[in-house]
Design a protein around this motif. Structure first.
Motif, short mmCIF file in Angstrom:
data_model
loop_
_atom_site.label_atom_id
_atom_site.label_comp_id
_atom_site.label_asym_id
_atom_site.label_seq_id
_atom_site.Cartn_x
_atom_site.Cartn_y
_atom_site.Cartn_z
N ILE A 7 1.40 -2.53 -15.31
CA ILE A 7 0.18 -1.91 -14.80
C ILE A 7 0.12 -2.07 -13.29
CG2 ILE A 7 -2.34 -1.98 -14.87
CD1 ILE A 7 -2.14 -2.97 -17.73
N PRO A 8 -0.05 -0.98 -12.55
CA PRO A 8 -0.10 -1.07 -11.09
C PRO A 8 -1.34 -1.81 -10.61
CG PRO A 8 0.26 1.21 -11.83
CD PRO A 8 -0.15 0.40 -13.02
N GLY A 9 -1.30 -2.15 -9.32
CA GLY A 9 -2.50 -2.65 -8.66
C GLY A 9 -2.58 -4.15 -8.52
N THR A 10 -3.62 -4.57 -7.83
CA THR A 10 -3.93 -5.98 -7.59
C THR A 10 -5.15 -6.35 -8.41
OG1 THR A 10 -3.11 -5.79 -5.32
CG2 THR A 10 -4.55 -7.67 -5.82
N PRO A 11 -5.07 -7.43 -9.20
CA PRO A 11 -6.22 -7.81 -10.02
C PRO A 11 -7.50 -7.93 -9.20
CG PRO A 11 -4.30 -9.10 -10.65
CD PRO A 11 -3.91 -8.32 -9.43
N GLY A 12 -8.56 -7.33 -9.71
CA GLY A 12 -9.85 -7.39 -9.04
C GLY A 12 -10.10 -6.30 -8.03
N GLN A 13 -9.08 -5.46 -7.78
CA GLN A 13 -9.25 -4.38 -6.81
C GLN A 13 -9.04 -3.03 -7.49
OE1 GLN A 13 -6.82 -4.84 -3.30
NE2 GLN A 13 -7.32 -7.02 -3.08
N PRO A 14 -10.02 -2.11 -7.40
CA PRO A 14 -9.85 -0.79 -8.01
C PRO A 14 -8.66 -0.06 -7.42
CG PRO A 14 -12.14 -1.15 -7.35
CD PRO A 14 -11.34 -2.27 -6.76
N TRP A 15 -8.08 0.82 -8.21
CA TRP A 15 -6.93 1.59 -7.75
C TRP A 15 -7.34 2.56 -6.64
CZ3 TRP A 15 -4.16 3.63 -12.79
CH2 TRP A 15 -3.60 2.54 -13.47
N GLY A 16 -6.40 2.76 -5.74
CA GLY A 16 -6.49 3.83 -4.76
C GLY A 16 -5.43 4.87 -5.06
N ASP A 17 -5.17 5.75 -4.10
CA ASP A 17 -4.19 6.81 -4.31
C ASP A 17 -2.80 6.27 -4.61
OD1 ASP A 17 -6.17 8.67 -3.85
OD2 ASP A 17 -5.60 9.05 -1.76
N ALA A 18 -2.41 5.18 -3.96
CA ALA A 18 -1.06 4.63 -4.16
C ALA A 18 -0.88 4.13 -5.59
CB ALA A 18 -0.80 3.51 -3.16
N GLU A 19 -1.89 3.44 -6.10
CA GLU A 19 -1.79 2.91 -7.46
C GLU A 19 -1.81 4.04 -8.49
OE1 GLU A 19 -3.08 -0.25 -4.79
OE2 GLU A 19 -3.94 1.76 -5.18
N ARG A 20 -2.63 5.07 -8.25
CA ARG A 20 -2.62 6.20 -9.18
C ARG A 20 -1.28 6.91 -9.16
NH1 ARG A 20 -8.18 6.39 -7.70
NH2 ARG A 20 -7.70 7.56 -5.79
N ALA A 21 -0.68 7.05 -7.99
CA ALA A 21 0.64 7.68 -7.89
C ALA A 21 1.69 6.84 -8.60
CB ALA A 21 1.01 7.89 -6.42
#
Length: 306
Positions: A7-21
């Motif tokens: 799963i992409p991303g950093t725990p506790g931080q909502p996804w941005g464009d980079a994580e969705r990509a």
């Protein structure tokens, strides 16, 4: 079921464009909308008017025409029924249960009820066995005016002009083991929230609209489905997927507040089915049959209670 990617991303931080990509790049085509769905829609052209109500273009991932089946000789003097499936593309029996109903049972309602069947609302997700669309949007939280979700917006545009005429709407879904192993953890990560484990109910259940609960309608559907597959029991705390059980095999959501598909009409009779395809007590054919039985029971009840 398929293996879950990281799963992409950093725990506790909502996804941005980079994580969705990053998430989108992890998704791969696992089955064919053209071969498994469009072929079956095409085979129904003699029985139905097949209408293309939109197209979603996802670039390198492909262009997907969106089709609905509409009664030939639609008569505004008759009540209308809306059947939707594949709002979550990975929920296979929602798609194939809708198509099974259309092929096997729709003729029983000729001259009694107009039918509009949208069997695969989210074809990109159908092919990738996923819940979301390519933008990491859940179509079943985006049935609202000016929706940011293309699949939801297309169905909304098709249905809203008919919303006041539709008497019954049944939206066909599944609850799967991957809800807990893949999709709920991804949802928590996307929203920057901690993941809170839950249980998966073993069996069929319904989610009614808290604004239009119609308990006798819900019970009639469960009674018909119980002849095909088992109804899910409540958890020890009296809930199913965290929601209070209001009757055996029935929970309630506020459809419109949540932007759910089954909230897009003014129909007095509405429900969302939930089949459990991973149960050792159910086969894929039973799941499809259960969905078709649910549709028949919903339409029969609506006809018997005008």
């Amino acid at each position: 079921m398929h293996a879950s990617p990281s799963i992409p991303g950093t725990p506790g931080q909502p996804w941005g464009d980079a994580e969705r990509a990053q998430w989108r790049a992890q998704q791969s085509r696992k089955r064919s909308y053209a071969d498994e769905v469009l072929v079956r829609i095409d085979a129904l052209r003699e029985a139905f008017e097949v209408i293309q109500y939109g197209e979603v273009d996802w670039g390198d991932d492909g262009r997907y025409p969106l089709f609905a089946l509409r009664s030939r000789g639609w008569d505004d003097a008759l009540p209308a029924a809306l059947v939707t499936g594949g709002v979550h593309g990975y929920e296979t029996s929602g798609v194939h249960g809708a198509l099974l109903f259309a092929a096997r049972h729709a003729a029983d309602y000729a001259d009694r009820m107009n039918l509009l069947v949208a069997p695969c609302v989210s074809p990109w997700a159908y092919e990738r066995i996923h819940r979301w669309n390519p933008q990491a949007l859940d179509p079943n939280r985006n049935f609202v005016a000016d929706s940011p979700c293309a699949e939801s917006a297309a169905l909304w545009a098709l249905v809203r002009p008919l919303a006041a005429r539709i008497r019954v709407h049944i939206d066909l879904h599944e609850t799967t083991d991957t809800d807990e192993s893949e999709f709920r953890p991804a949802l928590a990560a996307r929203n920057g929230k901690p993941y809170e484990p839950d249980t998966i109910p073993d069996g069929f259940y319904l989610c009614a609209d808290s604004a239009r609960p119609a308990p006798a309608f819900q019970q009639a559907i469960n009674a018909a489905v119980a002849e095909v597959t088992h109804i899910a029991p409540a958890d020890p705390d009296g809930t199913i997927i965290g929601s209070k059980v209001v009757a055996p095999g029935v929970i309630e959501y506020d459809y419109r507040a949540l932007g759910l598909c089954a909230g897009i009409t003014d129909a007095p009779y509405v429900t969302t089915t939930e089949v459990y395809p991973d149960s050792p007590r159910a086969t894929p054919q039973q799941c499809n049959d259960a969905q078709a039985a649910a549709v028949r029971a919903a339409l029969d009840f609506a006809l018997a209670h005008p």
